[in-house]
Design a protein around this motif. Structure first.
Motif, PDB file in Angstrom:
ATOM      1  N   ILE A 133      18.776  59.331   0.120  1.00  0.00           N
ATOM      2  CA  ILE A 133      18.232  60.410  -0.503  1.00  0.00           C
ATOM      3  C   ILE A 133      16.909  60.454  -0.482  1.00  0.00           C
ATOM      4  CG2 ILE A 133      17.883  61.540  -2.712  1.00  0.00           C
ATOM      5  CD1 ILE A 133      20.686  60.459  -3.671  1.00  0.00           C
ATOM      6  N   PRO A 134      15.946  61.470  -0.277  1.00  0.00           N
ATOM      7  CA  PRO A 134      14.527  61.485   0.050  1.00  0.00           C
ATOM      8  C   PRO A 134      13.867  60.964  -1.234  1.00  0.00           C
ATOM      9  CG  PRO A 134      15.345  63.352   0.583  1.00  0.00           C
ATOM     10  CD  PRO A 134      16.554  62.833   0.124  1.00  0.00           C
ATOM     11  N   GLY A 135      12.608  59.948  -1.065  1.00  0.00           N
ATOM     12  CA  GLY A 135      12.143  59.332  -1.967  1.00  0.00           C
ATOM     13  C   GLY A 135      12.766  58.011  -2.522  1.00  0.00           C
ATOM     14  N   ALA A 136      13.768  57.821  -2.235  1.00  0.00           N
ATOM     15  CA  ALA A 136      14.619  56.487  -2.418  1.00  0.00           C
ATOM     16  C   ALA A 136      13.686  55.194  -2.175  1.00  0.00           C
ATOM     17  CB  ALA A 136      15.986  56.637  -2.286  1.00  0.00           C
ATOM     18  N   LEU A 137      13.564  54.303  -3.093  1.00  0.00           N
ATOM     19  CA  LEU A 137      13.355  53.047  -2.806  1.00  0.00           C
ATOM     20  C   LEU A 137      14.312  52.070  -2.250  1.00  0.00           C
ATOM     21  CD1 LEU A 137      10.792  52.013  -5.347  1.00  0.00           C
ATOM     22  CD2 LEU A 137      10.361  52.926  -3.161  1.00  0.00           C
ATOM     23  N   HIS A 138      14.594  51.332  -1.582  1.00  0.00           N
ATOM     24  CA  HIS A 138      15.799  50.267  -1.283  1.00  0.00           C
ATOM     25  C   HIS A 138      15.565  49.113  -1.560  1.00  0.00           C
ATOM     26  CE1 HIS A 138      18.078  47.659   1.265  1.00  0.00           C
ATOM     27  NE2 HIS A 138      19.029  48.326   0.808  1.00  0.00           N
ATOM     28  N   PHE A 139      16.470  48.706  -2.852  1.00  0.00           N
ATOM     29  CA  PHE A 139      16.689  47.594  -3.461  1.00  0.00           C
ATOM     30  C   PHE A 139      18.044  47.191  -3.283  1.00  0.00           C
ATOM     31  CE2 PHE A 139      12.675  48.329  -6.396  1.00  0.00           C
ATOM     32  CZ  PHE A 139      11.793  47.993  -5.283  1.00  0.00           C
ATOM     33  N   SER A 140      18.331  46.415  -2.553  1.00  0.00           N
ATOM     34  CA  SER A 140      20.097  46.095  -2.344  1.00  0.00           C
ATOM     35  C   SER A 140      20.315  45.495  -3.719  1.00  0.00           C
ATOM     36  CB  SER A 140      20.376  45.198  -1.387  1.00  0.00           C
ATOM     37  OG  SER A 140      19.713  43.888  -1.398  1.00  0.00           O
ATOM     38  N   ARG A 141      21.591  45.796  -4.014  1.00  0.00           N
ATOM     39  CA  ARG A 141      22.188  45.300  -5.493  1.00  0.00           C
ATOM     40  C   ARG A 141      21.797  43.913  -5.576  1.00  0.00           C
ATOM     41  NH1 ARG A 141      22.448  43.996  -9.415  1.00  0.00           N
ATOM     42  NH2 ARG A 141      24.157  43.385 -10.495  1.00  0.00           N
ATOM     43  N   GLY A 142      21.901  42.963  -4.603  1.00  0.00           N
ATOM     44  CA  GLY A 142      21.722  41.560  -4.895  1.00  0.00           C
ATOM     45  C   GLY A 142      20.546  41.284  -5.030  1.00  0.00           C
ATOM     46  N   GLU A 192      17.174  42.931  -9.320  1.00  0.00           N
ATOM     47  CA  GLU A 192      16.301  42.421 -10.569  1.00  0.00           C
ATOM     48  C   GLU A 192      15.096  41.541 -10.067  1.00  0.00           C
ATOM     49  OE1 GLU A 192      20.863  42.957 -11.506  1.00  0.00           O
ATOM     50  OE2 GLU A 192      19.627  41.987  -9.645  1.00  0.00           O
ATOM     51  N   PHE A 193      15.239  40.981  -8.895  1.00  0.00           N
ATOM     52  CA  PHE A 193      14.337  40.067  -8.665  1.00  0.00           C
ATOM     53  C   PHE A 193      13.215  41.184  -7.905  1.00  0.00           C
ATOM     54  CE2 PHE A 193      17.809  37.469  -7.960  1.00  0.00           C
ATOM     55  CZ  PHE A 193      17.848  36.603  -8.613  1.00  0.00           C
ATOM     56  N   LYS A 194      13.648  42.265  -7.380  1.00  0.00           N
ATOM     57  CA  LYS A 194      12.419  43.188  -6.886  1.00  0.00           C
ATOM     58  C   LYS A 194      11.739  43.872  -7.963  1.00  0.00           C
ATOM     59  CE  LYS A 194      13.370  43.088  -2.037  1.00  0.00           C
ATOM     60  NZ  LYS A 194      12.447  43.229  -1.173  1.00  0.00           N
ATOM     61  N   LEU A 195      12.341  44.093  -9.018  1.00  0.00           N
ATOM     62  CA  LEU A 195      11.765  44.715 -10.290  1.00  0.00           C
ATOM     63  C   LEU A 195      10.803  43.954 -10.828  1.00  0.00           C
ATOM     64  CD1 LEU A 195      14.791  46.882 -11.462  1.00  0.00           C
ATOM     65  CD2 LEU A 195      12.657  47.734 -10.422  1.00  0.00           C
ATOM     66  N   ALA A 196      11.140  42.606 -10.805  1.00  0.00           N
ATOM     67  CA  ALA A 196      10.463  41.473 -11.552  1.00  0.00           C
ATOM     68  C   ALA A 196       9.064  41.285 -10.587  1.00  0.00           C
ATOM     69  CB  ALA A 196      11.234  40.449 -12.039  1.00  0.00           C
ATOM     70  N   ALA A 197       9.246  41.348  -9.407  1.00  0.00           N
ATOM     71  CA  ALA A 197       8.192  41.008  -8.612  1.00  0.00           C
ATOM     72  C   ALA A 197       7.097  42.328  -8.380  1.00  0.00           C
ATOM     73  CB  ALA A 197       8.667  40.631  -7.505  1.00  0.00           C
ATOM     74  N   ASP A 198       7.484  43.345  -8.935  1.00  0.00           N
ATOM     75  CA  ASP A 198       6.563  44.614  -8.678  1.00  0.00           C
ATOM     76  C   ASP A 198       6.010  44.786 -10.154  1.00  0.00           C
ATOM     77  OD1 ASP A 198       5.241  46.928  -8.294  1.00  0.00           O
ATOM     78  OD2 ASP A 198       6.671  47.649  -7.002  1.00  0.00           O
ATOM     79  N   PRO A 199       4.552  44.614 -10.405  1.00  0.00           N
ATOM     80  CA  PRO A 199       4.175  44.914 -11.572  1.00  0.00           C
ATOM     81  C   PRO A 199       4.278  46.513 -11.803  1.00  0.00           C
ATOM     82  CG  PRO A 199       2.780  43.641 -10.601  1.00  0.00           C
ATOM     83  CD  PRO A 199       3.574  44.130  -9.537  1.00  0.00           C
ATOM     84  N   SER A 200       4.207  47.438 -10.954  1.00  0.00           N
ATOM     85  CA  SER A 200       4.353  48.892 -11.225  1.00  0.00           C
ATOM     86  C   SER A 200       5.852  49.243 -11.838  1.00  0.00           C
ATOM     87  CB  SER A 200       4.080  49.758 -10.134  1.00  0.00           C
ATOM     88  OG  SER A 200       4.929  49.683  -8.950  1.00  0.00           O
ATOM     89  N   LEU A 201       6.841  48.339 -11.600  1.00  0.00           N
ATOM     90  CA  LEU A 201       8.305  48.586 -11.843  1.00  0.00           C
ATOM     91  C   LEU A 201       8.540  47.832 -13.008  1.00  0.00           C
ATOM     92  CD1 LEU A 201       9.876  48.749  -8.711  1.00  0.00           C
ATOM     93  CD2 LEU A 201       9.088  50.587  -9.878  1.00  0.00           C
ATOM     94  N   GLN A 202       7.886  47.235 -13.970  1.00  0.00           N
ATOM     95  CA  GLN A 202       8.304  46.478 -15.019  1.00  0.00           C
ATOM     96  C   GLN A 202       8.162  47.023 -16.443  1.00  0.00           C
ATOM     97  OE1 GLN A 202       5.716  42.798 -14.598  1.00  0.00           O
ATOM     98  NE2 GLN A 202       6.617  42.356 -12.481  1.00  0.00           N
ATOM     99  N   ALA A 234      24.028  48.605 -15.419  1.00  0.00           N
ATOM    100  CA  ALA A 234      24.326  47.722 -16.617  1.00  0.00           C
ATOM    101  C   ALA A 234      23.403  46.412 -16.698  1.00  0.00           C
ATOM    102  CB  ALA A 234      25.766  47.261 -16.551  1.00  0.00           C
ATOM    103  N   SER A 235      23.023  45.928 -15.588  1.00  0.00           N
ATOM    104  CA  SER A 235      22.215  45.084 -15.470  1.00  0.00           C
ATOM    105  C   SER A 235      20.526  45.311 -15.966  1.00  0.00           C
ATOM    106  CB  SER A 235      22.201  44.330 -14.063  1.00  0.00           C
ATOM    107  OG  SER A 235      21.347  43.233 -13.814  1.00  0.00           O
ATOM    108  N   LEU A 236      20.342  46.307 -15.706  1.00  0.00           N
ATOM    109  CA  LEU A 236      18.871  47.073 -15.900  1.00  0.00           C
ATOM    110  C   LEU A 236      19.042  47.019 -17.387  1.00  0.00           C
ATOM    111  CD1 LEU A 236      17.268  49.099 -13.041  1.00  0.00           C
ATOM    112  CD2 LEU A 236      17.462  46.834 -13.279  1.00  0.00           C
ATOM    113  N   LEU A 237      19.969  47.652 -17.992  1.00  0.00           N
ATOM    114  CA  LEU A 237      19.929  47.659 -19.556  1.00  0.00           C
ATOM    115  C   LEU A 237      19.932  46.375 -20.138  1.00  0.00           C
ATOM    116  CD1 LEU A 237      22.915  50.338 -20.037  1.00  0.00           C
ATOM    117  CD2 LEU A 237      20.464  50.593 -20.268  1.00  0.00           C
ATOM    118  N   ASP A 238      20.680  45.337 -19.393  1.00  0.00           N
ATOM    119  CA  ASP A 238      20.579  43.819 -19.950  1.00  0.00           C
ATOM    120  C   ASP A 238      19.152  43.430 -19.882  1.00  0.00           C
ATOM    121  OD1 ASP A 238      23.137  44.075 -20.623  1.00  0.00           O
ATOM    122  OD2 ASP A 238      23.636  42.831 -18.814  1.00  0.00           O
ATOM    123  N   MET A 239      18.455  43.991 -18.896  1.00  0.00           N
ATOM    124  CA  MET A 239      17.054  43.421 -18.765  1.00  0.00           C
ATOM    125  C   MET A 239      15.892  43.843 -19.643  1.00  0.00           C
ATOM    126  SD  MET A 239      16.606  42.949 -14.636  1.00  0.00           S
ATOM    127  CE  MET A 239      15.002  42.460 -14.570  1.00  0.00           C
ATOM    128  N   GLY A 240      16.640  45.158 -20.364  1.00  0.00           N
ATOM    129  CA  GLY A 240      15.369  45.746 -21.259  1.00  0.00           C
ATOM    130  C   GLY A 240      15.046  47.003 -21.130  1.00  0.00           C
TER     131      GLY A 240
END
Length: 126
Positions: free
Chosen positions: A47-56, A59-69, A90-96
């Protein structure tokens, strides 16, 4: 023992899944659109505009990027048919994260409905 389907069903009971009809508005409202499929799936079309962060690695990619925290980000996720995206949501909900949505039917439903897809360019052999 739970099956993967059991886990997906439990995740879908906890998350917000938007219909294909509501997906375009959800994308307009989103701060970030994330494709949680594997790299080869993303490269074949997304989908246009999507970032690619594989399921595995999500959580690590989000935690490593200050703009996504920021936990109040409007996040929309998708995968091939919606199972991995449900687990990711569900995992992102668990992360807050508090505003997480998943696209029902995933990329397959999006593409089948004729909605915009970025595909790799085919080289011209002139």
């Amino acid at each position: 023992m739970k099956t993967p389907l059991d886990l997906v069903q439990a995740a879908k009971a906890r998350i917000t899944e938007v219909s294909l009809d509501a997906a375009e508005q959800a994308l307009r409202d989103a701060d970030v659109l994330i494709d949680v499929r594997e790299a080869d799936e993303f490269a074949a079309g997304h989908i246009p505009g999507a970032l690619h962060f594989s399921r595995g690695m999500l959580e690590f990619k989000l935690a490593a990027d200050p703009s996504l925290q920021r936990r109040d980000l409007q996040i929309v996720l998708y995968c091939k048919t919606s199972g991995r995206a449900a687990l990711a949501a569900a995992s992102l909900l668990d992360m807050g994260y508090v505003h997480v949505k998943s696209i029902a039917g995933g990329f397959d439903a999006w593409a089948a409905a004729g909605k915009p897809v970025n595909k790799p360019a085919t080289p011209a052999f002139d």
